[in-house]
Motif scaffolding. Structure first.
Motif, PDB file in Angstrom:
ATOM      1  N   HIS A   7       0.839  -1.200   0.000  1.00 16.15           N
ATOM      2  CA  HIS A   7       0.000   0.000   0.000  1.00 16.15           C
ATOM      3  C   HIS A   7       0.877   1.255   0.000  1.00 16.15           C
ATOM      4  O   HIS A   7       1.616   1.502   0.945  1.00 16.15           O
ATOM      5  N   ASP A   9       0.206   4.341   0.486  1.00 13.91           N
ATOM      6  CA  ASP A   9      -0.141   5.401   1.427  1.00 13.91           C
ATOM      7  C   ASP A   9       0.228   5.093   2.867  1.00 13.91           C
ATOM      8  O   ASP A   9       0.060   5.943   3.733  1.00 13.91           O
ATOM      9  N   TYR A  10       0.691   3.868   3.150  1.00 13.16           N
ATOM     10  CA  TYR A  10       1.117   3.565   4.515  1.00 13.16           C
ATOM     11  C   TYR A  10       2.391   4.339   4.815  1.00 13.16           C
ATOM     12  O   TYR A  10       3.299   4.415   3.988  1.00 13.16           O
ATOM     13  N   THR A  60      -7.356  -4.469   6.494  1.00 10.62           N
ATOM     14  CA  THR A  60      -7.248  -4.311   5.056  1.00 10.62           C
ATOM     15  C   THR A  60      -5.801  -4.274   4.605  1.00 10.62           C
ATOM     16  O   THR A  60      -4.888  -3.967   5.363  1.00 10.62           O
ATOM     17  N   ILE A  68      -8.734  -3.158  -2.478  1.00 14.32           N
ATOM     18  CA  ILE A  68      -8.454  -3.297  -1.054  1.00 14.32           C
ATOM     19  C   ILE A  68      -9.014  -4.645  -0.606  1.00 14.32           C
ATOM     20  O   ILE A  68     -10.194  -4.924  -0.771  1.00 14.32           O
ATOM     21  N   LEU A  92     -16.098   0.734   2.659  1.00  8.00           N
ATOM     22  CA  LEU A  92     -15.511   1.034   3.966  1.00  8.00           C
ATOM     23  C   LEU A  92     -16.266   2.224   4.548  1.00  8.00           C
ATOM     24  O   LEU A  92     -16.010   3.365   4.157  1.00  8.00           O
ATOM     25  N   GLY A  95     -14.476   5.438   5.306  1.00 10.20           N
ATOM     26  CA  GLY A  95     -13.123   5.323   4.746  1.00 10.20           C
ATOM     27  C   GLY A  95     -12.222   4.470   5.616  1.00 10.20           C
ATOM     28  O   GLY A  95     -12.668   3.504   6.241  1.00 10.20           O
ATOM     29  N   ASP A  96     -10.957   4.831   5.685  1.00  5.24           N
ATOM     30  CA  ASP A  96      -9.965   4.025   6.407  1.00  5.24           C
ATOM     31  C   ASP A  96     -10.277   3.854   7.887  1.00  5.24           C
ATOM     32  O   ASP A  96      -9.827   2.888   8.501  1.00  5.24           O
ATOM     33  N   THR A  99     -11.414   0.469   9.260  1.00  7.08           N
ATOM     34  CA  THR A  99     -10.483  -0.613   9.595  1.00  7.08           C
ATOM     35  C   THR A  99     -10.188  -0.649  11.086  1.00  7.08           C
ATOM     36  O   THR A  99      -9.735  -1.664  11.604  1.00  7.08           O
TER      37      THR A  99
END
Length: 138
Positions: A7, A9-10, A60, A68, A92, A95-96, A99
């Motif tokens: 990923h 964006d991590y 995710t 995803i 989701l 959004g994130d 998670t």
């Protein structure tokens, strides 16, 4: 060698890419759930190339198909895997943040399958209680 998640964006992935570029070290990016499978093999001193079945329901990860992934049934070993099956893709909620809020994901799966949100279901109770707290007059 530097290893990280797929990923982009991590924070850890961004750091790993930057560090690999600065040092010239090779960068290896792994699918999130395959990394869990390999870690479980290592934790159990697995010293075979024979594939195992691994289930990952931890949240995710970016899949190799660009989607995803969230709940995977993998067949694999340290060096590779095959995504045997998975739960259906769901939105989701929020959004994130979903998670980190399992009740949101539970409700998304219920919604996706058309199952009614009965008042006594734990994720429904959780958000009904939160809504009462947030909307209660002060």
């Amino acid at each position: 060698m530097i290893a990280c998640d797929l990923h982009p964006d991590y924070l850890a992935t961004r750091y790993a890419v930057q560090r690999a570029n600065e040092t010239g070290l090779p960068l290896v990016q792994m699918q999130h759930h395959h990394a869990h499978l390999a870690a479980c093999l290592a934790d159990n001193n697995w010293d075979s190339d024979e594939p195992v079945i691994g289930l990952s329901f931890d949240g995710t990860g970016l899949g190799t198909d660009g989607a995803i992934w969230g709940s995977e049934f993998l067949v694999g070993n340290y060096s590779g895997y095959r995504r045997y099956s998975h739960l259906a893709y769901v939105p989701l909620p929020g959004g994130d943040i979903a998670t980190r809020k399992p009740a949101r994901m539970a409700l998304a799966h219920l919604w996706q399958t058309g199952i009614e949100w009965e008042a006594d279901l734990p994720p429904v109770k959780r958000y009904a209680m939160m809504n009462e707290l947030l909307c209660a007059p002060s």
